[in-house]
Scaffold this motif. Structure first.
Motif, PDB file in Angstrom:
ATOM      1  N   THR A 274     159.087 -53.112 -10.505  1.00 26.76           N
ATOM      2  CA  THR A 274     160.480 -52.260 -10.352  1.00 26.76           C
ATOM      3  C   THR A 274     160.089 -50.638 -11.022  1.00 26.76           C
ATOM      4  OG1 THR A 274     161.612 -52.594 -12.553  1.00 26.76           O
ATOM      5  CG2 THR A 274     161.704 -54.016 -10.595  1.00 26.76           C
ATOM      6  N   VAL A 275     160.184 -49.949 -10.406  1.00 26.67           N
ATOM      7  CA  VAL A 275     159.934 -48.609 -10.900  1.00 26.67           C
ATOM      8  C   VAL A 275     160.994 -47.536 -11.099  1.00 26.67           C
ATOM      9  CG1 VAL A 275     159.242 -48.107  -8.751  1.00 26.67           C
ATOM     10  CG2 VAL A 275     158.611 -46.639 -10.437  1.00 26.67           C
ATOM     11  N   SER A 276     161.370 -46.761 -11.354  1.00 26.97           N
ATOM     12  CA  SER A 276     162.108 -45.637 -11.763  1.00 26.97           C
ATOM     13  C   SER A 276     162.630 -44.718 -10.268  1.00 26.97           C
ATOM     14  CB  SER A 276     162.682 -44.711 -13.208  1.00 26.97           C
ATOM     15  OG  SER A 276     161.411 -44.269 -13.588  1.00 26.97           O
ATOM     16  N   PRO A 277     163.862 -44.851 -10.059  1.00 22.37           N
ATOM     17  CA  PRO A 277     163.786 -43.541  -9.261  1.00 22.37           C
ATOM     18  C   PRO A 277     163.117 -42.091  -8.843  1.00 22.37           C
ATOM     19  CG  PRO A 277     166.030 -44.674  -8.773  1.00 22.37           C
ATOM     20  CD  PRO A 277     165.508 -45.104 -10.641  1.00 22.37           C
ATOM     21  N   GLU A 278     163.116 -41.995  -9.885  1.00 22.43           N
ATOM     22  CA  GLU A 278     162.735 -40.280 -10.759  1.00 22.43           C
ATOM     23  C   GLU A 278     161.192 -40.736 -10.877  1.00 22.43           C
ATOM     24  OE1 GLU A 278     164.821 -42.294 -12.644  1.00 22.43           O
ATOM     25  OE2 GLU A 278     166.485 -41.263 -11.859  1.00 22.43           O
ATOM     26  N   ALA A 279     160.432 -41.390 -11.115  1.00 28.27           N
ATOM     27  CA  ALA A 279     158.943 -42.028 -11.245  1.00 28.27           C
ATOM     28  C   ALA A 279     158.329 -42.411  -9.888  1.00 28.27           C
ATOM     29  CB  ALA A 279     158.844 -43.039 -11.700  1.00 28.27           C
ATOM     30  N   TYR A 280     158.761 -42.942  -8.207  1.00 26.53           N
ATOM     31  CA  TYR A 280     159.018 -42.935  -7.287  1.00 26.53           C
ATOM     32  C   TYR A 280     158.922 -41.743  -6.345  1.00 26.53           C
ATOM     33  CZ  TYR A 280     158.568 -45.383  -2.754  1.00 26.53           C
ATOM     34  OH  TYR A 280     158.708 -45.403  -1.718  1.00 26.53           O
ATOM     35  N   SER A 281     159.868 -41.173  -6.772  1.00 29.21           N
ATOM     36  CA  SER A 281     160.077 -39.801  -6.394  1.00 29.21           C
ATOM     37  C   SER A 281     158.610 -38.722  -6.223  1.00 29.21           C
ATOM     38  CB  SER A 281     161.672 -39.378  -6.290  1.00 29.21           C
ATOM     39  OG  SER A 281     161.118 -39.011  -7.411  1.00 29.21           O
ATOM     40  N   GLU A 282     158.311 -39.321  -7.026  1.00 30.07           N
ATOM     41  CA  GLU A 282     156.891 -38.711  -7.834  1.00 30.07           C
ATOM     42  C   GLU A 282     156.151 -38.853  -7.233  1.00 30.07           C
ATOM     43  OE1 GLU A 282     156.845 -37.697 -11.952  1.00 30.07           O
ATOM     44  OE2 GLU A 282     159.129 -37.530 -11.880  1.00 30.07           O
ATOM     45  N   GLY A 283     155.509 -40.300  -6.742  1.00 28.14           N
ATOM     46  CA  GLY A 283     154.505 -40.445  -6.041  1.00 28.14           C
ATOM     47  C   GLY A 283     154.407 -41.366  -6.744  1.00 28.14           C
ATOM     48  N   LEU A 284     153.369 -42.827  -6.723  1.00 31.39           N
ATOM     49  CA  LEU A 284     152.958 -43.941  -6.715  1.00 31.39           C
ATOM     50  C   LEU A 284     151.360 -43.319  -6.877  1.00 31.39           C
ATOM     51  CD1 LEU A 284     155.035 -46.548  -6.914  1.00 31.39           C
ATOM     52  CD2 LEU A 284     155.483 -45.458  -8.989  1.00 31.39           C
ATOM     53  N   PRO A 285     150.623 -44.163  -7.971  1.00 32.22           N
ATOM     54  CA  PRO A 285     149.249 -44.043  -7.307  1.00 32.22           C
ATOM     55  C   PRO A 285     148.394 -44.671  -7.044  1.00 32.22           C
ATOM     56  CG  PRO A 285     149.582 -44.999 -10.263  1.00 32.22           C
ATOM     57  CD  PRO A 285     150.415 -44.313  -9.049  1.00 32.22           C
ATOM     58  N   VAL A 286     149.300 -45.860  -6.658  1.00 33.37           N
ATOM     59  CA  VAL A 286     148.428 -47.555  -5.334  1.00 33.37           C
ATOM     60  C   VAL A 286     149.437 -47.652  -3.990  1.00 33.37           C
ATOM     61  CG1 VAL A 286     147.891 -47.855  -7.550  1.00 33.37           C
ATOM     62  CG2 VAL A 286     150.258 -48.875  -7.051  1.00 33.37           C
TER      63      VAL A 286
END
Lengths: 315, 315
Positions: A274-286
């Motif tokens: 689970t990931v915060s919407p902010e971190a998700y929208s910055e793009g995930l490294p995988v």
């Protein structure tokens, strides 16, 4: 035995006081603090003939591979680095030397991929059935290991890859289906999972990634563990589950329900996090597929389906 | 299967490169260096119904006790401190909740004695037989863990307590002997070993104590491990083996050979160690019985007996 699996685990868990700074029963691994900013992770899994594999069907190389993979996957599920493995087996007389050697070859090939040497174990005899137990020790910088209990309301629920292929492969095995290219590929995915170690480590470095675990019993069960430990609920959009072309093709061919396979099947050994919407929208490294959202309350709402999915139960 | 137990272990051992500073297969525990002057020890053991215990005879409390004890004893055998244990079991349907609860009570009582909480494991089902696997993680100040490979020529070979009681208890069980006070006491010693943790730690602090291990398969087998790893030979005075009054009494009553029980029986879970004559003459901090001496060459000479003793073989 009347106690269910999770009741039994709770009964054990309640009996032991977990020392300060340690993490005990209830996650992919136990966490034991070490000095100097490192934590030791430990996980262990048992594989039984007749329950986890059929000795006349299983290819021993794949069984060895998978025995190592499922444990290393638990280390990956916390964001850890595998360090060493420990293999115990109880060997029935019927087992051939060839079976054993192929098993060990598969075990080693998977272990070598992750630079995780076999450093111990136990060998004993068994009256009739092969029994395998593997432990893997890993480590992680202090504070970076990802627990099941850290999901936050509003988090996006993601998986690191396609779901259900392994469960479809198991159907091919159990139903004795003729194995063309499609069926063989699904069986291969069932027997030769590749743990998401690099992905787990990369995700553990992002503060916005909250809860994480590997998918061993199916989202229907595994997501529930995250929610129970985090005291949250979830909505999962069943139309958004990532499904491989092979799974879709097999489901058409055999009239299987891909959503059921994806949610109840298990043994995908992808990461669920689970990931915060902010971190998700910055793009995930995988590679990540969003499948739902953490909300307040209890249980899981399966959007698009009028039924419940519980994952795989061991007993 | 034609491969013997030790050939199989050697085959596995030769396949893996042990990282610098680590200790792999071939001792009571693996050793994994940590930062800041500490080493992690890890050991694992499997107990199979029909091989290690008979489900209709065994008292579940004792089985739980012993499952924890044999692993903590491996930590003791290296001079380590037990930190946490991990319990996996495969449970057949026939197993009652009462059996399981009594098992867990015995496991906890032994673990609590050594402040070693259960922090993880695995539960699964088994088609027919109960299968148990336990791992224990311990630690030790760097450089203090005692290996099997450190015996030196001239060392005195010692054991920390009486030998053969456990083997005699097993005879009582296997032969279905009527259990008076004597027989019950021997059975108790078979089922309820107490690992020599404090003794192991005390011995590990003495530079004159060289090789050490716990006695699980009998001196006939275990001493051979020390000698093989140390490239030494030994003379053992069979008249000097410490035997309990109970063992002597039972041997008279049933015409058993106490030396055979002491050397081949195993499961004593005492410490077996070698110590320089100087350190020995200065006095050891724990109860110790000298039974022989490390010499150059190959094999073991059993003074006082014209036969060989090989200890217990698993297959």
């Amino acid at each position: 035995m009347d106690l269910g699996e999770f009741a039994l685990i709770d009964c054990i868990r309640n009996q032991y006081k977990v020392p300060e700074g340690f993490l005990g029963i209830g996650d992919d691994c136990a966490v034991i603090p070490q000095c100097d900013g490192l934590e030791t992770l430990l996980t262990t899994d048992m594989l039984m003939e007749g329950v986890h594999f059929l000795i006349d069907d299983v290819d021993p190389y794949s069984l060895g591979w998978k025995s190592a993979a499922v444990n290393i996957s638990d280390i990956a599920g916390m964001g850890g680095i595998p360090v060493a493995s420990f293999l115990s087996f109880a060997l029935p007389k019927k087992l051939s030397d060839t079976f054993l050697k192929e098993f060990l070859r598969g075990y080693k090939d998977l272990s070598d991929r992750f630079d995780c040497p076999l450093l111990g174990g136990d060998t004993t005899s068994s009256l009739d059935r092969l029994c395998i137990s593997v432990s893997v020790l890993g480590n992680c910088p202090s504070g970076l290991s990802r627990k099941r209990s850290a999901a936050q309301e509003g988090d996006i629920i993601c998986v690191s890859g396609c779901l259900g292929d392994s469960a479809a492969g198991l159907q091919v095995i159990l139903k004795g289906l003729e194995r063309g290219e499609l069926e063989s590929e699904l069986v291969r995915r069932h027997y030769r999972p590749v743990p998401r170690v690099g992905e787990g480590i990369a995700l553990s470095k992002l503060p916005g990634v909250h809860a994480m675990m590997d998918i061993s019993d199916g989202i229907g069960s595994d997501l529930r563990h995250i929610l129970d430990e985090s005291h949250k609920a979830a909505e999962v959009d069943t139309a958004s589950l990532p499904l491989s072309d092979e799974l879709k093709e097999a489901c058409q061919k055999y009239c299987w329900d891909p959503v059921k396979l994806a949610l109840n099947g298990g043994e995908d050994y992808e990461l669920l996090f689970t990931v915060s919407p902010e971190a998700y929208s910055e793009g995930l490294p995988v590679l990540s597929y969003p499948i739902g959202r953490v909300v307040s309350g209890d249980g899981i709402r399966w959007i698009g389906r009028n039924e419940n999915f519980m994952g795989f139960r061991h007993f």
